[in-house]
Scaffold this motif. Structure first.
Motif, PDB file in Angstrom:
ATOM      1  N   LYS A   1      30.916  44.207  41.240  1.00  0.00           N
ATOM      2  CA  LYS A   1      31.135  43.055  40.356  1.00  0.00           C
ATOM      3  C   LYS A   1      32.375  43.699  39.221  1.00  0.00           C
ATOM      4  O   LYS A   1      32.917  42.509  38.947  1.00  0.00           O
ATOM      5  N   ALA A   2      32.252  44.494  38.529  1.00  0.00           N
ATOM      6  CA  ALA A   2      32.894  44.965  37.396  1.00  0.00           C
ATOM      7  C   ALA A   2      34.548  45.218  38.099  1.00  0.00           C
ATOM      8  O   ALA A   2      35.372  44.719  37.302  1.00  0.00           O
ATOM      9  N   HIS A   3      34.608  45.655  39.237  1.00  0.00           N
ATOM     10  CA  HIS A   3      35.794  45.730  40.033  1.00  0.00           C
ATOM     11  C   HIS A   3      36.415  44.334  40.065  1.00  0.00           C
ATOM     12  O   HIS A   3      37.671  44.076  39.861  1.00  0.00           O
ATOM     13  N   SER A   4      35.637  43.433  40.502  1.00  0.00           N
ATOM     14  CA  SER A   4      36.040  41.937  40.745  1.00  0.00           C
ATOM     15  C   SER A   4      36.548  41.586  39.437  1.00  0.00           C
ATOM     16  O   SER A   4      37.627  40.880  39.349  1.00  0.00           O
TER      17      SER A   4
ATOM     18  N   HIS B   1      46.383  43.931  43.281  1.00  0.00           N
ATOM     19  CA  HIS B   1      45.681  44.300  41.872  1.00  0.00           C
ATOM     20  C   HIS B   1      44.606  44.937  42.329  1.00  0.00           C
ATOM     21  O   HIS B   1      43.574  45.334  41.527  1.00  0.00           O
ATOM     22  N   GLY B   2      44.176  45.206  43.843  1.00  0.00           N
ATOM     23  CA  GLY B   2      43.101  46.224  43.951  1.00  0.00           C
ATOM     24  C   GLY B   2      42.041  45.517  44.638  1.00  0.00           C
ATOM     25  O   GLY B   2      40.886  46.272  45.013  1.00  0.00           O
ATOM     26  N   ALA B   3      42.225  44.300  45.273  1.00  0.00           N
ATOM     27  CA  ALA B   3      40.977  43.777  46.198  1.00  0.00           C
ATOM     28  C   ALA B   3      40.999  44.661  47.282  1.00  0.00           C
ATOM     29  O   ALA B   3      42.129  45.220  47.795  1.00  0.00           O
ATOM     30  N   LEU B   4      39.793  44.901  47.809  1.00  0.00           N
ATOM     31  CA  LEU B   4      39.739  45.781  49.258  1.00  0.00           C
ATOM     32  C   LEU B   4      40.004  44.741  50.476  1.00  0.00           C
ATOM     33  O   LEU B   4      40.543  45.444  51.560  1.00  0.00           O
TER      34      LEU B   4
END
Length: 121
Positions: free
Chosen positions: A77-80, A34-37
């Motif tokens: 934060k928004a990405h989180s 889902h996109g975590a780095l």
């Protein structure tokens, strides 16, 4: 854009580490999908160091317990929030009772953190 990190401290019975690792591996695959780095799940090794408040005391560990220190890195934060919304939706069906058999949510600690200093851009 500053990185953002979700951090976790989880006391766990040593006998449950194998089960936890299986659950953590599923978590890693899901967060990364889902996109975590970056995604890390670390298990206590040297916990009784002579300075600071040792993890065993901080977490009130019993003799048969250790601690998991985990963190997930995001763009911001928004990405989180975007990633976690998708992850939590996927995990809504997860058996909470099974999770409670591995570790206690009452002793689980989590927080969101702005990166203050990093060697990565």
């Amino acid at each position: 854009m500053s990185r953002y990190v979700d951090g976790y401290v989880i006391p766990i019975a040593k006998k449950n580490v194998k089960k936890y690792k299986k659950m953590a591996t599923l978590g890693m695959k899901t967060w990364m999908k889902h996109g975590a780095l970056e995604y890390y799940e670390c298990i206590g090794d040297k916990l009784d160091l002579p300075y600071g408040l040792p993890f065993p005391k901080l977490c009130k560990l019993k003799k048969d317990e250790t601690v998991i220190f985990a963190f997930i890195v995001y763009k911001s934060k928004a990405h989180s929030q975007q990633v976690n919304k998708k992850v939590h939706k996927e995990f809504e069906q997860m058996d909470k009772k099974q999770m409670e058999e591995i570790f206690s949510m009452k002793r689980f600690s989590v927080g969101g953190f702005k990166v203050l200093v990093s060697n990565k851009k």
